[in-house]
Write an enzyme that holds these catalytic residues in place. Structure first.
Site, PDB file in Angstrom:
ATOM      1  N   GLY B 130      43.661  70.602  56.051  1.00  0.00           N
ATOM      2  CA  GLY B 130      44.796  70.173  55.236  1.00  0.00           C
ATOM      3  C   GLY B 130      45.371  71.315  54.426  1.00  0.00           C
ATOM      4  O   GLY B 130      45.045  71.503  53.254  1.00  0.00           O
ATOM      5  N   SER B 132      49.139  72.902  55.073  1.00  0.00           N
ATOM      6  CA  SER B 132      50.578  72.798  54.829  1.00  0.00           C
ATOM      7  C   SER B 132      50.961  71.496  54.133  1.00  0.00           C
ATOM      8  O   SER B 132      50.273  70.478  54.256  1.00  0.00           O
ATOM      9  CB  SER B 132      51.332  72.871  56.155  1.00  0.00           C
ATOM     10  OG  SER B 132      51.121  74.113  56.756  1.00  0.00           O
ATOM     11  N   SER B 164      46.907  68.789  62.256  1.00  0.00           N
ATOM     12  CA  SER B 164      46.540  68.525  63.647  1.00  0.00           C
ATOM     13  C   SER B 164      45.236  67.753  63.721  1.00  0.00           C
ATOM     14  O   SER B 164      44.267  68.085  63.048  1.00  0.00           O
ATOM     15  CB  SER B 164      46.386  69.838  64.416  1.00  0.00           C
ATOM     16  OG  SER B 164      47.629  70.476  64.498  1.00  0.00           O
ATOM     17  N   GLU B 247      39.776  83.120  61.761  1.00  0.00           N
ATOM     18  CA  GLU B 247      40.725  82.222  62.389  1.00  0.00           C
ATOM     19  C   GLU B 247      41.727  82.964  63.254  1.00  0.00           C
ATOM     20  O   GLU B 247      42.377  82.377  64.102  1.00  0.00           O
ATOM     21  CB  GLU B 247      41.475  81.434  61.304  1.00  0.00           C
ATOM     22  CG  GLU B 247      42.166  80.208  61.874  1.00  0.00           C
ATOM     23  CD  GLU B 247      43.354  79.777  61.043  1.00  0.00           C
ATOM     24  OE1 GLU B 247      44.352  79.374  61.653  1.00  0.00           O
ATOM     25  OE2 GLU B 247      43.286  79.837  59.800  1.00  0.00           O
TER      26      GLU B 247
END
Lengths: 350, 378
Positions: B130, B132, B164, B247
């Site tokens: 979580g 954006s 997502s 990432e």
């Protein structure tokens, strides 16, 4: 890089720093730099010490080339040293420390009839300045290395490349070689080795193009701030950083591959494709980041970019190198495709 | 051998692992037996994730004392690379394995590790991220989701967007504001929120191809107990920056369209048509180079370095390449590109054409990356 190659790069850098960027572009500077580096044995790094080479690894030799690349130097270390010298030593011939012309493997075919050499080669760098031509020729029993003295050569049609360095057509008509020996390598392997030198030169050139661009955009102020602050300009700087990192790494890998395998064809071909694509994009980015300053004679960018364009053009067309990569892709098929991409550079199967 | 070559060569142990993963996939998901996905959105299969866990292939680089397998970043790289290039269904464990487990191993309490890292490594838990919000994307410090201290915990209000997998995940980790400071990057914290908890609403946002991977997650007076705060209060931003290394530089940034080329070769076993030759050759060379740059990042992480600059470089190089390859293949494709043949070359190309605009957005847009890269050049 190892400690050895770091030191080598520093010394070569120091030698070449004797000339400013404006002089670096002159042919006489290239020759003077060749002489200075010859005195220290740098053209023959990685070549057999028993035959007049300077010893060391390909990693060390690539450190020399990368330093040359970063200076945009036209000193023919690759042609006269690493390629001609290698051609001699692999045939068991001794290196004489001097400027020789090198017949590029795609420049034309020479034939040796057991007594004299005949044929014509184009694109021979510094032919007018060399005491000898070193070439691979077709002999009666397979390839031979010949060394032909200047007086037996007809040098003509000298033209200047994108980098401003001279290349000529050399015609041999019943030319008696001063030395000749059977070659253990053929034209294909010589071409791959020649292309490998370009990956290293381009790696050095791209690092310099990046550094010049970073410095200039940090100093140049428009709209009240350094232009490097603008995202539109950062696109160019990021591109340069990426390409320098990518090609720098491929140069390392090719050097290691040459150290551990006689003819790492796939690695050289892949590295060549990457280096050429990067050159194309990064030279554009560097010029755009520099604005008008970068297209002036006095500013050093063109000294590097003109060489980059030339190095990315030397030794085989794009489709030739794509063909080498594709041969490996086709040989492995769908199931072998990822294993090909991920194969050990120094491992078996290459 | 150069340091680069040493970094990018695999040891005997690493090569053995690579073979083991290849054999596992060939047996578990034989080519042709399943519809492969494009990289990290290759489908969701909890059962498959649990099988990976049984092999010890989840939470691989988490130290054993923190509930992981205690393997190296390079070993994790090898497993992830094989899974992605196979088009395996990795979505169920993807975020949990790549981000949540390392975060909790690093900042979590022993209790949090027991509660989350263990089941993540067992393939039991799935997580969403979580980050954006409607008014905070590239400018992440603008997050407006707020957590107010209450007795024994926090009360959270706000909305996350583009989350997502939230509709199919158990938990998500949120970046939220816990105090107002002069510097917007201060006063941010991270909380673990139960996606099925009271006050949490997950609303799907259809992707342009009609699939639902994105979501909007709204939180109204959601109570988050104290023991679900990650690390220190106010440390959210620095935690976030530190993990971007993990990432950004991995195989998921350059393998998304890999299967297009493998499938193309499969469908033209008798010889690749000339039309594709240049594109395939260039892509092969690019993969050969990028893979090694990416592998080197994993090697550096194993040495204790934090190659943030290189990770940003690799992500930009990789995602730019991915998009160029899709565009190039579309240029030379000799047949219509259609939705109805998933897994075929043209079916994969269909999916790639519609999905690839997101590849340079997810995990930090190209524009933001270039700002980071440029900053690292001074």
């Amino acid at each position: 890089m190892s400690d050895d190659s770091d030191q080598i790069a520093e010394v070569v850098d120091e030698v070449l720093s004797a000339w400013g960027p404006a002089d670096q572009a002159k042919p006489e500077t290239s020759l003077a730099a060749w002489e200075a580096l010859l005195e220290l044995g740098f053209p023959y790094v990685s070549l057999d010490e028993d035959l007049g080479g300077s010893g060391g690894s390909h990693e060390d030799a690539f450190a020399v080339l990368r330093a040359l690349g970063a200076h945009g130097s036209g000193a023919p270390i690759a042609e006269s040293g690493l390629l001609a010298g290698w051609l001699l030593t692999q045939a068991g011939l001794e290196i004489e420390p001097r400027l020789v012309a090198f017949a590029p493997p795609l420049g034309g075919t020479l034939t040796y009839d057991g007594r004299t050499v005949a044929g014509e080669v184009s694109g021979v760098a510094w032919a007018e300045h060399a005491a000898y031509l070193v070439a691979l020729a077709e002999g009666p029993d397979g390839p031979v290395v010949v060394e032909v003295p200047a007086e037996a050569l007809a040098v003509s049609a000298t033209a200047h490349t994108l980098a401003g360095t001279p290349r000529s057509r050399v015609v041999l008509d019943q030319a008696a070689p001063a030395r000749v020996a059977p070659s253990t390598v053929d034209a294909g392997r010589l071409l791959r080795r020649a292309a490998a030198t370009r990956v290293a030169l381009i790696a050095g050139g791209l690092e310099r193009a990046r550094d010049l661009s970073v410095r200039y955009t940090a100093e140049r102020v428009q709209f009240g701030q350094p232009v490097a602050k603008f995202q539109a300009v950062q696109v160019h700087l990021a591109r340069l950083a990426e390409d320098a990192a990518l090609v720098g790494m491929t140069a390392d890998l090719v050097a290691s591959a040459l150290d551990s395998s006689p003819d790492p064809a796939f690695d050289i071909a892949a590295a060549t494709l990457v280096a050429r694509a990067s050159t194309r994009e990064s030279t554009k980015a560097a010029h755009q980041a520099h604005g008008a300053m970068g297209v002036t004679r006095e500013y050093p960018l063109h000294v590097v970019t003109r060489h980059l364009w030339q190095w990315a053009h030397d030794y085989g067309s794009l489709s030739l190198w794509r063909g080498v990569v594709l041969d490996a892709v086709r040989a492995g098929g769908a199931d072998g495709y990822y294993p090909l991409i991920a194969a050990e550079t120094n491992g078996p199967g290459r | 051998m150069s340091a680069t070559a040493r970094d990018t060569e695999l040891t005997a142990t690493e090569l053995a692992l690579q073979s083991e993963v290849r054999e596992f996939l060939a047996a578990e998901l034989p080519r042709g037996s399943f519809v492969p996905g494009l990289g990290m959105v290759g489908g969701r299969d909890p059962e498959f994730s649990r099988k990976l866990a049984q092999r010890g292939w989840l939470g691989m680089s988490i130290p054993a004392e923190h509930g992981g397998a205690g393997r190296s970043a390079v070993e994790r790289f090898i497993v992830v690379e094989e899974l992605l290039r196979w088009g395996a269904p990795v979505e169920h464990h993807w975020n949990a394995d790549r981000q949540i487990a390392p975060i909790l191993a690093r900042y979590g309490t022993p209790e949090q590790r027991r509660r989350f890292v263990d089941p993540i490594c067992a393939g039991e838990l799935s997580f969403a991220l979580g980050m954006s919000e409607p008014d905070a994307g590239s400018d992440l410090a603008a997050v407006a989701t707020r957590a107010v201290k209450v007795e024994r915990g926090w009360r959270v209000n706000g909305t996350k967007i583009w989350t997502s997998g939230a509709h199919e995940s158990d938990w998500f980790i949120i970046l939220c504001r816990t105090s107002d400071e002069e510097d917007r990057r201060q006063g941010l914290s991270r909380l673990i929120v139960d996606l099925h908890g009271e006050g949490v609403t997950v609303k799907p946002i259809e992707f342009l191809d009609g699939t639902s991977e994105f979501n909007e997650v709204s939180m109204v007076d959601v109570f988050v107990p104290d023991d679900l705060l990650v690390g220190e209060v106010g440390a959210g931003w620095s935690q976030n920056v530190a993990e971007l290394v993990y990432e950004r530089g991995g195989p998921e940034r350059w393998l998304s369209p890999y299967l297009l080329v493998e499938q193309l070769l499969r469908e033209h076993a008798d010889g690749l048509p000339d039309a594709y030759a240049a594109v395939v050759a260039d892509a092969t060379a690019a993969w050969w180079a990028m893979r090694r740059l990416s592998l080197q990042i994993a090697r550096k992480i194993d040495r204790g370095e934090a190659p943030a600059h290189e990770s940003a470089l690799v992500k930009d190089i990789g995602t730019r390449f991915e998009q160029k390859l899709v565009a190039d293949l579309l240029d030379v494709a000799e047949q219509d590109v259609v939705e109805d043949e998933p897994g075929s070359f043209r079916g994969l190309l269909f999916a790639a054409v519609l999905n690839n605009p997101a590849w340079t957005l997810r995990g930090g847009t190209t524009e933001i990356l270039r700002t980071i890269i440029t900053r690292g050049l001074r």
